[in-house]
Design a protein around this motif. Structure first.
Motif, PDB file in Angstrom:
ATOM      1  N   TYR A  62       0.749  -1.290  -0.033  1.00 40.50           N
ATOM      2  CA  TYR A  62      -0.077   0.011  -0.098  1.00 40.50           C
ATOM      3  C   TYR A  62       0.892   1.199  -0.015  1.00 40.50           C
ATOM      4  CZ  TYR A  62      -3.575   3.152   1.512  1.00 40.50           C
ATOM      5  OH  TYR A  62      -4.696   4.453   1.375  1.00 40.50           O
ATOM      6  N   PRO A  63       0.891   2.083  -1.233  1.00 38.49           N
ATOM      7  CA  PRO A  63       1.633   3.111  -1.063  1.00 38.49           C
ATOM      8  C   PRO A  63       1.011   4.129   0.071  1.00 38.49           C
ATOM      9  CG  PRO A  63       0.736   2.592  -3.266  1.00 38.49           C
ATOM     10  CD  PRO A  63       0.196   1.830  -2.591  1.00 38.49           C
ATOM     11  N   ALA A  64       1.818   4.766   0.930  1.00 38.97           N
ATOM     12  CA  ALA A  64       1.148   5.020   2.125  1.00 38.97           C
ATOM     13  C   ALA A  64       1.612   6.477   2.438  1.00 38.97           C
ATOM     14  CB  ALA A  64       1.142   4.111   3.042  1.00 38.97           C
ATOM     15  N   GLY A  65       0.753   6.995   3.720  1.00 42.62           N
ATOM     16  CA  GLY A  65       1.309   8.211   4.214  1.00 42.62           C
ATOM     17  C   GLY A  65       0.995   7.539   5.524  1.00 42.62           C
ATOM     18  N   SER A  66       1.831   8.187   6.399  1.00 37.93           N
ATOM     19  CA  SER A  66       1.850   7.622   7.675  1.00 37.93           C
ATOM     20  C   SER A  66       0.683   7.708   8.543  1.00 37.93           C
ATOM     21  CB  SER A  66       3.210   8.259   8.810  1.00 37.93           C
ATOM     22  OG  SER A  66       2.975   9.411   8.761  1.00 37.93           O
ATOM     23  N   TRP A  67      -0.068   8.846   8.038  1.00 45.02           N
ATOM     24  CA  TRP A  67      -1.494   8.958   8.838  1.00 45.02           C
ATOM     25  C   TRP A  67      -2.435   7.792   8.767  1.00 45.02           C
ATOM     26  CZ3 TRP A  67      -0.310  11.601   4.154  1.00 45.02           C
ATOM     27  CH2 TRP A  67      -1.120  11.070   3.057  1.00 45.02           C
ATOM     28  N   GLU A  68      -1.960   6.751   7.972  1.00 49.20           N
ATOM     29  CA  GLU A  68      -2.858   5.508   7.800  1.00 49.20           C
ATOM     30  C   GLU A  68      -2.663   4.838   9.001  1.00 49.20           C
ATOM     31  OE1 GLU A  68      -4.822   5.487   5.476  1.00 49.20           O
ATOM     32  OE2 GLU A  68      -3.918   6.220   3.513  1.00 49.20           O
ATOM     33  N   ILE A  69      -1.735   4.786   9.708  1.00 47.50           N
ATOM     34  CA  ILE A  69      -1.177   3.814  10.778  1.00 47.50           C
ATOM     35  C   ILE A  69      -2.224   3.676  11.696  1.00 47.50           C
ATOM     36  CG2 ILE A  69       0.493   3.354  12.653  1.00 47.50           C
ATOM     37  CD1 ILE A  69       2.671   4.786  11.178  1.00 47.50           C
ATOM     38  N   GLY A 110       1.580   7.886  13.466  1.00 47.72           N
ATOM     39  CA  GLY A 110       1.677   8.281  12.149  1.00 47.72           C
ATOM     40  C   GLY A 110       1.511   9.870  11.871  1.00 47.72           C
ATOM     41  N   PHE A 111       1.336  10.502  12.866  1.00 47.62           N
ATOM     42  CA  PHE A 111       1.343  12.054  13.093  1.00 47.62           C
ATOM     43  C   PHE A 111       2.625  12.394  13.906  1.00 47.62           C
ATOM     44  CE2 PHE A 111      -2.864  11.652  11.534  1.00 47.62           C
ATOM     45  CZ  PHE A 111      -3.013  12.615  10.531  1.00 47.62           C
ATOM     46  N   PHE A 112       3.635  12.508  13.263  1.00 47.01           N
ATOM     47  CA  PHE A 112       4.862  12.743  14.079  1.00 47.01           C
ATOM     48  C   PHE A 112       5.056  14.038  14.482  1.00 47.01           C
ATOM     49  CE2 PHE A 112       5.331   9.039  10.837  1.00 47.01           C
ATOM     50  CZ  PHE A 112       5.649   8.318  11.914  1.00 47.01           C
ATOM     51  N   SER A 113       5.312  14.320  15.863  1.00 48.91           N
ATOM     52  CA  SER A 113       5.517  15.570  16.592  1.00 48.91           C
ATOM     53  C   SER A 113       6.622  16.393  15.696  1.00 48.91           C
ATOM     54  CB  SER A 113       5.615  15.362  18.154  1.00 48.91           C
ATOM     55  OG  SER A 113       6.163  16.730  18.521  1.00 48.91           O
ATOM     56  N   LEU A 114       6.412  17.686  15.487  1.00 48.40           N
ATOM     57  CA  LEU A 114       7.302  18.432  15.124  1.00 48.40           C
ATOM     58  C   LEU A 114       8.282  19.289  16.448  1.00 48.40           C
ATOM     59  CD1 LEU A 114       5.421  20.085  12.271  1.00 48.40           C
ATOM     60  CD2 LEU A 114       7.382  18.755  12.019  1.00 48.40           C
ATOM     61  N   ASN A 115       7.707  18.836  17.497  1.00 47.69           N
ATOM     62  CA  ASN A 115       8.239  19.555  18.649  1.00 47.69           C
ATOM     63  C   ASN A 115       9.739  19.169  18.783  1.00 47.69           C
ATOM     64  OD1 ASN A 115       8.827  20.203  21.618  1.00 47.69           O
ATOM     65  ND2 ASN A 115       6.628  20.411  21.521  1.00 47.69           N
ATOM     66  N   SER A 116      10.745  19.949  19.251  1.00 47.83           N
ATOM     67  CA  SER A 116      12.112  19.658  19.391  1.00 47.83           C
ATOM     68  C   SER A 116      12.409  18.555  20.418  1.00 47.83           C
ATOM     69  CB  SER A 116      12.960  21.030  19.748  1.00 47.83           C
ATOM     70  OG  SER A 116      12.849  21.978  18.647  1.00 47.83           O
ATOM     71  N   SER A 117      11.543  18.634  21.541  1.00 49.58           N
ATOM     72  CA  SER A 117      11.946  17.641  22.337  1.00 49.58           C
ATOM     73  C   SER A 117      11.504  16.129  21.921  1.00 49.58           C
ATOM     74  CB  SER A 117      10.940  17.869  23.741  1.00 49.58           C
ATOM     75  OG  SER A 117       9.703  17.899  23.403  1.00 49.58           O
ATOM     76  N   PRO A 118      12.319  15.097  22.267  1.00 54.04           N
ATOM     77  CA  PRO A 118      12.175  14.006  21.532  1.00 54.04           C
ATOM     78  C   PRO A 118      10.672  13.135  22.154  1.00 54.04           C
ATOM     79  CG  PRO A 118      14.022  13.900  22.931  1.00 54.04           C
ATOM     80  CD  PRO A 118      13.600  15.136  22.949  1.00 54.04           C
ATOM     81  N   VAL A 119      10.037  12.769  21.303  1.00 54.59           N
ATOM     82  CA  VAL A 119       8.821  11.999  21.885  1.00 54.59           C
ATOM     83  C   VAL A 119       8.900  10.331  21.844  1.00 54.59           C
ATOM     84  CG1 VAL A 119       6.386  11.553  21.463  1.00 54.59           C
ATOM     85  CG2 VAL A 119       7.366  13.783  20.941  1.00 54.59           C
ATOM     86  N   ALA A 120       8.839   9.732  23.001  1.00 59.13           N
ATOM     87  CA  ALA A 120       8.673   8.212  22.624  1.00 59.13           C
ATOM     88  C   ALA A 120       7.531   7.657  22.433  1.00 59.13           C
ATOM     89  CB  ALA A 120       8.991   7.775  24.057  1.00 59.13           C
ATOM     90  N   MET A 121       7.686   6.995  21.132  1.00 63.44           N
ATOM     91  CA  MET A 121       6.292   6.508  20.584  1.00 63.44           C
ATOM     92  C   MET A 121       6.337   4.754  20.633  1.00 63.44           C
ATOM     93  SD  MET A 121       5.578   8.262  17.241  1.00 63.44           S
ATOM     94  CE  MET A 121       7.213   8.070  16.618  1.00 63.44           C
ATOM     95  N   GLU A 122       5.038   4.416  21.177  1.00 69.50           N
ATOM     96  CA  GLU A 122       5.140   3.014  21.231  1.00 69.50           C
ATOM     97  C   GLU A 122       4.621   2.242  20.170  1.00 69.50           C
ATOM     98  OE1 GLU A 122       2.206   3.156  24.647  1.00 69.50           O
ATOM     99  OE2 GLU A 122       3.704   4.262  25.601  1.00 69.50           O
TER     100      GLU A 122
END
Lengths: 303, 417
Positions: B260-267, B336-348
């Motif tokens: 599936y050619p995707a955008g991460s918003w599909e996740i 799939g919506f990746f934060s643009l914030n400079s502080s790193p975000v832990a994703m599960e």
């Protein structure tokens, strides 16, 4: 004395005139006025016919416009040669005195007319879907699977398919109008014809059809106005971009995209108004041709 | 203004059953993300309201396709909500220039974002920022891991491997090789052209050169992606011409298609729907040793209606949207919506982790048509949709498509003339 009868006419006319002016005439003239402006940095200014020069002079704008107009004409032609003859035929069948369950057929055929465009567009999209639709399955059942194509996705078929969907939806209107016209034909006329030896088809062609011609005229003009104002079905089924490759783009969708913008394209109300004005002129011309060219002749013909 | 207030009050009273007390201020958010309604209502808004008593927030989305038109009309009529979800670049810039979006440059939490993250919501000179960046989306391909394992296909890294894999899936016949349709048109450009393209035009390098007028859409780097798209048609399902975006999503999540050619918003949607293991790979490169480029598109931000009746409360909310707390909440609620914030975000989410890991090994860029180049008529973005669909269907050659787009762009964009 002369003042008194006039004043009550004005009072009685006022509500309708005011409401109609506020919601129809004023917006119409305002749209015509808007088309003479352009928006530049810091507001809009009067630009005369500049928008129309762009619309008809710029090769890209004019290509889009003529494409939309051409598609609209085809949309109208399909309605005229499919919807109206079928409507007349259905009315002729329904008015046959020996037909049973005619009330049921009448309602069944008329029901799609009262459905929302969105429902019709969505339902037909599903029916014709190559993946989930029942159309490929039904064709397969009679061994004609090879005839199936993703019609709504093919440039060469999409517009005709949508026009036929629209015919399916609105065939009830000409049917009802003609049905009413057929019922109003006095029995004596038909009996007189019968005595002279006109029965069956001959009676239809020689007596009924000439008498329902005015109704057919009205239907034609309603179809014309409705088709050149059409937008909803195309928008619901194909989106504002009227794909594939603008093959289903009609004046309504072209106007919508220009006026309100689309995706990254910002809306341009002035250019949009220019297209709306062009649509208004086209429809006005069509209606005038009908009123002076056809309806006047028809009245003479009747007497 | 009273209209806005009344509308907001009516909305709250119907949504919250009159729970809000008379002194509470209600903020309404305009958005196109109607898919996210429950996440806003159940997770994000309660977290904010708990920390900020006295401010109620209502998330009032419109359908994505109608959002821009509806929002512009509402802003012109003065009935728009207090907080406006911002499309990137010109759509929002135009609103700012019309005085409909407030200048947020002074907002404290703006310091949490890099200049690249803010670039999509700034004036051309970068002097004013008018939306708080929320998230970017990354393009790539999501694949059905079970299908790949069953057919013994390794994850492709080069184009040759990619097409070999598609050939193998097609030959086997169990799965449709690739789930994409051309009915809605935008997927062909967004998940097609702008997904695979950055590898050819070398990401930011090519994109900026195009804006400066140093490259043309007829250059090999810009035509080659169309040449690859032209090969895609053979691997899409039967009747892909009439296949819509939801059709493609369903084909993939029902396990009927392999890639599936995707955008991460599909996740998040795919996680909920698909009953098989999924993986993801970035757009394959031409040769194994080539550097890779990905589309990491700044997609969504939040701004303030300049005519809001409650600017102070709206700023409190926007400041919170710029915080690390919101970033963590949002990125995990909507993988799939990746934060643009400079502080790193832990994703599960593992799939989201896979997507975001490409940021380390590939160069990021944004969609080529979004900045400046879609300002005129004909609109380059819309034209790109059309050209991508045409090349996939084979009704236009890649060279003709490039030529047509270049002529259209040059007709109004001075640096390309």
């Amino acid at each position: 004395m002369a003042g008194r009868p006039r004043s009550h006419i004005i009072i009685f006319l006022a509500p309708a005139v005011l409401v109609y002016t506020a919601v129809m005439i004023w917006p119409l003239f305002n749209t015509l006025r808007l088309s003479l402006y352009v928006s530049e940095a810091g507001g809009r200014h009067f630009a005369g016919l500049a928008n129309f020069r762009t619309l008809f002079g710029d090769p890209r704008w004019s290509a889009s416009f003529w494409n939309a107009l051409g598609n609209n004409v085809w949309f109208f032609i399909i309605h005229m040669i499919v919807q109206n003859p079928i409507g007349i035929a259905l009315a002729a069948i329904l008015s046959h005195p020996r037909l049973r369950f005619s009330a049921f057929y009448r309602s069944a055929i008329f029901i799609p007319t009262i459905l929302s465009f969105v429902i019709v567009g969505f339902a037909w999209k599903l029916i014709l879907s190559p993946i989930w639709g029942i159309a490929p399955g039904m064709l397969d059942a009679v061994g004609l699977k090879s005839l199936f194509a993703p019609w709504l996705g093919k440039e060469e078929y999409a517009l005709t398919t949508l026009a036929l969907i629209s015919v399916w939806q609105f065939v009830g209107i000409p049917m009802m109008l003609i049905y009413a016209a057929l019922l109003s034909i006095p029995e004596e006329v038909l009996e007189a014809g019968e005595i002279d030896g006109l029965t069956g088809w001959a009676a239809f062609w020689k007596i009924k059809l000439p008498l329902i011609l005015p109704s057919i005229g009205i239907i034609s003009i309603l179809t014309f106005v409705g088709n050149f104002n059409a937008f909803d079905l195309i928008y619901a089924a194909q989106g504002a971009l009227a794909g594939p490759n603008f093959s289903t783009d009609i004046l309504g969708t072209f106007l919508y995209r220009t006026f309100f913008g689309f995706q990254l394209q910002l809306g341009d109300p002035h250019m949009g108004s220019a297209i709306a004005t062009a649509m208004f002129v086209i429809i006005l011309t069509g209606v005038c041709i009908y009123l002076w060219g056809i309806q006047t002749r028809m009245r003479r013909y009747q007497f | 203004m009273t209209k806005t207030r009344l509308a907001a009050l009516l909305l709250t009273s119907s949504l919250l059953g009159g729970a809000a007390s008379a002194e509470d201020v209600t903020l309404t958010i305009e958005s196109w993300r109607n898919d996210d309604l429950t996440i806003w209502q159940d997770k994000i808004i309660p977290a904010f309201e708990a920390a900020n008593p006295g401010i109620k927030v209502v998330f009032a989305p419109t359908a994505p396709a109608e959002y821009n038109a509806a929002l512009n009309s509402k802003l012109d009529a003065g009935t728009a909500g207090d907080l406006i979800t911002c499309r990137p670049f010109d759509a929002s810039l135009a609103l700012y220039e019309k005085g409909q979006l407030a200048d947020l440059s002074g907002l404290a939490s703006m310091a949490n974002f890099s200049s690249v993250a803010k670039s999509a919501w700034q004036t051309d000179d970068g002097a004013a920022t008018f939306c708080v960046p929320m998230a970017s989306v990354i393009h790539g391909f999501i694949y059905n891991k079970d299908a790949f394992d069953a057919l013994g296909i390794a994850v492709p890294t080069t184009e040759a491997e990619f097409f070999a894999a598609l050939d193998k899936i097609k030959e086997d016949g169990t799965y449709i090789p690739m789930a994409m349709g051309t009915n809605d048109q935008w997927e062909a450009a967004t998940m097609g052209y702008n997904n695979i393209g950055p590898n050819y035009w070398k990401g930011e390098e090519g994109r900026l050169a195009l804006i400066k007028g140093e490259q043309k859409l007829t250059d090999e780097a810009w035509v080659a992606p169309y040449r690859q798209l032209a090969k895609w048609g053979a691997y899409l399902g039967d009747g892909y011409e009439a296949q819509t975006y939801p059709d493609s999503q369903n084909l993939f999540t029902l396990g009927r298609a392999a890639v599936y050619p995707a955008g991460s918003w599909e996740i998040s949607g795919f996680n909920a729907q698909a009953g098989f293991k999924m993986g993801a790979f970035p757009p394959p490169v031409a040769n194994a040793s080539d550097e890779c480029y990905i589309s990491d598109h700044t997609d969504i931000a939040l701004g303030m209606n300049a005519k809001s009746a409650h600017p102070d409360e709206a700023k409190v909310f926007l400041d919170w949207v710029g915080s690390a707390e919101f970033a963590a909440l949002y990125a995990n609620a909507l993988p799939g919506f990746f934060s643009l914030n400079s502080s790193p975000v832990a994703m599960e989410d593992p799939l989201a982790q896979e997507f975001v890991s490409w940021r380390d090994k590939c160069h990021s860029t944004i969609r080529s048509t979004y900045q400046i180049l879609s300002r005129g008529t004909p609109n380059l973005e819309t034209e790109t949709w059309n050209a991508s669909v045409n090349t996939i269907k084979g009704t236009e050659t890649p060279e003709d498509a490039g030529k047509r787009l270049q002529e259209g762009l040059a007709s109004w964009y001075a640096p390309q003339q």
